[in-house]
Design an enzyme around this catalytic site. Structure first.
Site, PDB file in Angstrom:
ATOM      1  N   GLY A 442      16.869  -5.496  -6.413  1.00 24.17           N
ATOM      2  CA  GLY A 442      17.647  -5.566  -5.175  1.00 24.17           C
ATOM      3  C   GLY A 442      16.814  -5.637  -3.927  1.00 24.17           C
ATOM      4  O   GLY A 442      16.859  -6.620  -3.188  1.00 24.17           O
ATOM      5  N   TYR A 522      10.051  16.252  -0.645  1.00 25.05           N
ATOM      6  CA  TYR A 522       8.800  16.747  -1.236  1.00 25.05           C
ATOM      7  C   TYR A 522       7.728  16.675  -0.170  1.00 25.05           C
ATOM      8  O   TYR A 522       7.768  15.800   0.704  1.00 25.05           O
ATOM      9  CB  TYR A 522       8.379  15.930  -2.471  1.00 25.05           C
ATOM     10  CG  TYR A 522       8.107  14.473  -2.201  1.00 25.05           C
ATOM     11  CD1 TYR A 522       6.846  14.036  -1.795  1.00 25.05           C
ATOM     12  CD2 TYR A 522       9.115  13.522  -2.346  1.00 25.05           C
ATOM     13  CE1 TYR A 522       6.600  12.699  -1.545  1.00 25.05           C
ATOM     14  CE2 TYR A 522       8.884  12.177  -2.097  1.00 25.05           C
ATOM     15  CZ  TYR A 522       7.616  11.775  -1.697  1.00 25.05           C
ATOM     16  OH  TYR A 522       7.381  10.449  -1.443  1.00 25.05           O
ATOM     17  N   CYS A 653      17.379   4.634 -12.615  1.00 26.53           N
ATOM     18  CA  CYS A 653      15.991   5.082 -12.667  1.00 26.53           C
ATOM     19  C   CYS A 653      15.899   6.232 -13.684  1.00 26.53           C
ATOM     20  O   CYS A 653      16.916   6.768 -14.075  1.00 26.53           O
ATOM     21  CB  CYS A 653      15.550   5.615 -11.321  1.00 26.53           C
ATOM     22  SG  CYS A 653      15.884   4.521  -9.953  1.00 26.53           S
ATOM     23  N   GLU A 675      14.678   1.698 -15.527  1.00 25.15           N
ATOM     24  CA  GLU A 675      13.288   2.073 -15.384  1.00 25.15           C
ATOM     25  C   GLU A 675      12.782   2.453 -16.760  1.00 25.15           C
ATOM     26  O   GLU A 675      13.415   3.202 -17.481  1.00 25.15           O
ATOM     27  CB  GLU A 675      13.182   3.280 -14.454  1.00 25.15           C
ATOM     28  CG  GLU A 675      11.752   3.703 -14.215  1.00 25.15           C
ATOM     29  CD  GLU A 675      11.671   4.943 -13.340  1.00 25.15           C
ATOM     30  OE1 GLU A 675      12.358   5.002 -12.316  1.00 25.15           O
ATOM     31  OE2 GLU A 675      10.919   5.831 -13.704  1.00 25.15           O
ATOM     32  N   HIS A 704       6.194   1.575  -9.013  1.00 26.89           N
ATOM     33  CA  HIS A 704       5.733   2.741  -8.249  1.00 26.89           C
ATOM     34  C   HIS A 704       4.226   2.705  -8.033  1.00 26.89           C
ATOM     35  O   HIS A 704       3.674   3.531  -7.328  1.00 26.89           O
ATOM     36  CB  HIS A 704       6.132   4.029  -8.965  1.00 26.89           C
ATOM     37  CG  HIS A 704       7.617   4.092  -9.182  1.00 26.89           C
ATOM     38  ND1 HIS A 704       8.210   3.606 -10.331  1.00 26.89           N
ATOM     39  CD2 HIS A 704       8.628   4.515  -8.394  1.00 26.89           C
ATOM     40  CE1 HIS A 704       9.517   3.758 -10.232  1.00 26.89           C
ATOM     41  NE2 HIS A 704       9.794   4.301  -9.068  1.00 26.89           N
TER      42      HIS A 704
END
Ligand code: GLN
Ligand code: ZN
Length: 766
Positions: A442, A522, A653, A675, A704
């Site tokens: 996407g 995080y 994912c 994923e 990633h």
């Protein structure tokens, strides 16, 4: 005197000071002493606020430069070898190297694995365990922060992640299969005992140990280990009283072991833990312990119903003894934004329904006051009652049309017209794709230019027409690129989206957005989740103009791109005055409207992303069926209204699908992209055992990482996939959206991917 207690507190600062300071330090722009000064200021502000509000048990050591689990790993000296191991103290740069990876002379290491903290959107750094590993006391943070508060005249409760939770949250990747991590417990405990002794010497009256793993399914061996651990700690505690704190759910079968621990208090969550009250009713609380009763929600943003909490606290008082109840939050406040004070753009009515961390601290203090003096907080009670009444009665929370529509849905609304095979036949006739069709997930890279244009538009420097032109130009560029690359099903690239939930929330009725409502995701990364406060509907089409524009530029099929209802729900603060399932059905219907409009605009392929479906699974397995029982139908409600020849895609994912593969199949999406690139073997194993009958694109490379894998590597992976999946059902795609990548990596990687698909086609023809 009822004590008031806060389980934990946000550390990011009302103006995201922690982010600014740590990032400047990482960039070499802020000297270490100034970073430490910024951290001290944040701690002092938090403690002072809680103390001044009337909190008796103010937590300390809940500050962290990055993550509280990593703090514990550092405390235990459990530094993996590649960061230089640790014999002595763990210094700040070693700590940050574990958190973020490091590239400097003599050191080139990636970060420690990060994963979601229970069912929140906070991520912790996963402890690395191996047989026979050794521990030693390597930081004095807990004692230092206790002393620091004391020096400022504030008595605090040092908070530690408990030894059982630290061990059970870890992973033992390279260990033999029969490795029992509980064998590490005695060595871990030796360090905890040292810390506890030091805190006790420093004068701590209470020490809190967080054991959230007790709200997950635990084995009898683990519960025995819990008992042993706290017996050992209690022996070291001296005058210090211990509190074992749980949160995020019910302790269920752990209740007898937990309440039998030789500690002064246990903490239970009465907001998410619906069965905890039953447990206290059935078994009481042996041994005259204190019960820290979590009645103020630490996970959501709604104003507390003080009357209801007061009644609950009163009942708990009769069950465990009136002077034994501590008024508390249901978990750390780190998962809610800091304060409503600066949210001046929220209207008064909506604001009056909300409570962020500052306001929740006041609520806890008020409830403790009310427990001693029923007349003690008349103003607060009155204000709460009127806010709650306005929320219940408001037209904004009750849209009769939306409610009637949900109530009128029937089985047919949840089911596609044709069966999988009929749909496939119709879609193939319409789309005319080659075998092993290629597509992407996407998004395309979000360039600096795009970000700058969005910022200027938000700041009013760029008018709407100019901004729209920037987006259209970007779409045209992305479409041309995909045609050059030879991809089969194209996307518009999502340049108009800041965030895949926020973008839709902003256009739906029933959503509100804060200006400063950040919560830590995080490290230095914070997110600002939308607030779903009312009945949800879609006033106008949300994506149709972008997708039809993109389609107008190409003969190839253009994929419409939407975020699914379960993901919208899981990444928002959701209203608590009706079941989540009900809110989810409303969101699903709003998305269904968008799907219908895309279909009517001749878009033949529509993807509804559900990356959060898997991560939304409840913490206890016994609750999975009920969650999947509404989550899966919500996806179907959003998607099932289309014709047979409209192809529905979804994307997920996290490839840990083994346990929910049936639910994934039940989504009934024609094509799923997942994923996969980090755990091929595991995923393919699932399909060996479960015969999946719809089309599927197992991600052929990891987006990633900046690494560009050679075509041959992708071909290999595809060959492995076709060994377990029917080759005519296999799609070729990356494993997630390309938003965070740069074009320098994206273009060659996609070239290789197309080449891999061609190799498979040639192989299949041969
Ligand atoms: N369509 C989204 C994208 O490509 C999906 C993101 C996700 O899976 N988290 O960015
Ligand atoms: Zn993804």
């Amino acid at each position: 005197m009822a004590l008031a207690h806060i389980v934990g507190y946000p550390r990011i600062g009302t103006r995201r000071e922690l982010k600014r300071a740590t990032e400047a330090y990482w960039d070499g722009e802020l000297p270490r002493e100034q970073l430490e000064a910024a951290a001290r200021a944040l701690r002092l502000e938090a403690w002072t606020r809680m103390r001044d509000a009337g909190i008796d048990l103010v937590p300390s050591n809940t500050f962290s430069y990055y993550d509280q689990v990593l703090d514990t790993t550092a405390m235990l000296g459990a530094v993996p070898e590649r960061y230089g191991g640790a014999n002595g103290a763990v210094d700040l740069d070693t700590y940050f190297a574990m958190a973020r990876g490091a590239q400097r002379t003599g050191l080139d290491v990636t970060a420690i694995e990060m994963t979601k903290w229970f069912d929140t959107n906070y991520h912790y750094l996963v402890p690395e365990l191996r047989p026979g590993m050794r521990f030693h006391l390597a930081t004095t943070k807990a004692v230092d922060e206790y002393r620091e508060a004391r020096a400022a005249g504030i008595e605090t409760v040092p908070v530690l992640i408990g030894p059982l939770s630290w061990l059970l949250l870890g992973k033992a990747h390279d260990a033999p299969a029969d490795f029992d991590r509980l064998t590490l417990l005695p060595a871990v405990l030796a360090v905890y005992r040292e810390v506890l002794a030091a805190l006790s010497d420093a004068g701590a009256r209470w020490v809190q140990f967080d054991e959230p793993v007790l709200v997950q399914d635990r084995t009898p061996e683990e519960l025995t280990a819990l008992s042993g651990a706290y017996a050992a700690l209690a022996a070291e505690a001296g005058e210090t009283q211990l509190l074992v704190q749980t949160y995020f759910g019910d302790v269920d079968a752990a209740y007898p072991a937990l309440t039998a621990l030789p500690v002064a208090a246990i903490g239970l969550d009465f907001v998410r833990g619906r069965r905890n009250l039953e447990l206290v009713r059935a078994h009481g609380l042996p041994g005259g312990k204190f019960l820290a009763a979590g009645v103020v929600d630490g996970r959501n943003v709604w104003r507390n119903d003080l009357d209801a909490s007061r009644a609950l606290l009163a009942e708990l008082g009769t069950l465990v003894g009136p002077d034994r109840v501590i008024v508390s939050t249901a978990g750390s406040l780190q998962h809610v934004p800091l304060t409503l004070e600066r949210e001046t753009r929220l209207d008064q009515e909506l604001r009056s329904w909300l409570a962020f961390a500052h306001e929740k601290v006041e609520e806890v203090a008020t409830l403790a006051r009310l427990a001693d003096d029923p007349e003690g907080a008349a103003d607060q009670l009155a204000a709460t009652r009127s806010a709650l009444a306005s929320r219940r009665a408001s037209a904004r929370t009750n849209d009769p049309a939306v409610r009637a529509r949900v109530a009128a849905t029937n089985d047919a609304d949840y089911a596609r017209a044709g069966a999988v095979v009929e749909r496939r036949r119709a879609q193939r006739a319409r789309l005319n794709l080659p075998p092993f069709p290629t597509t992407t997930i996407g998004s395309f890279p979000q360039t600096d230019e795009l970000r700058r244009a969005r910022r200027r538009f938000d700041d009013g420097e760029l008018d709407e027409a100019a901004y729209e032109q920037v987006i259209r130009d970007e779409i045209a560029r992305v479409v041309t690129l995909q045609e050059q690359l030879g991809l089969d099903v194209l996307v518009h690239g999502e340049p108009e989206r800041n965030d895949m939930v926020e973008y839709f929330g902003e256009q739906l009725a029933g959503f509100a957005f804060t200006r400063f409502g950040w919560v830590q995701s995080y490290g230095s990364r914070n997110v600002k989740p939308p607030i779903i406060y009312g009945d949800v509907s879609r006033p106008d089409p949300m994506t149709v103009r972008w997708i039809t524009y993109a389609q107008s530029l190409t003969q190839k099929p253009m994929k419409g791109m939407l975020t699914g209802p379960v993901t919208v729900l899981n990444w928002s603060f959701v209203r608590d005055d009706q079941p989540r399932a009900e809110t989810c059905r409303q969101v699903a219907l709003a998305i269904r409207d968008e799907v219908a409009d895309l279909e009517a605009a001749a878009i033949a392929v529509i993807q509804i992303d559900e990356p959060a479906l898997r991560e939304g699974l409840p913490l206890r397995r016994s609750d999975w069926t009920s969650y999947l029982g509404w989550a899966v139908p919500c996806f179907r409600l959003a998607t099932a209204g289309v014709r047979d020849d409209t192809q529905i895609h979804t994307h997920m994912c996290y490839s840990e699908f083994n346990e929910i593969i049936q639910a994934i199949s039940d989504l009934d999406a024609d094509v799923i992209s997942i994923e996969n690139s980090r755990s091929d073997a595991e995923l393919l194993d699932v399909f060996r055992r479960f015969s999946y009958d719809k089309e599927i694109g197992p991600g052929v490379y990891d987006i990633h990482s900046p690494r560009v894998p050679p075509a041959a590597e992708m071909t290999d992976r595809l060959r492995q996939a076709t060994a377990v999946l029917p080759p005519d059902l296999v799609w070729v795609n990356p494993d997630c959206g390309l938003k965070t990548r740069r074009y320098e990596e994206t273009v060659p990687a996609l070239e290789h991917m197309v080449a891999a698909a061609q190799a498979l086609r040639a192989g299949a023809a041969a």
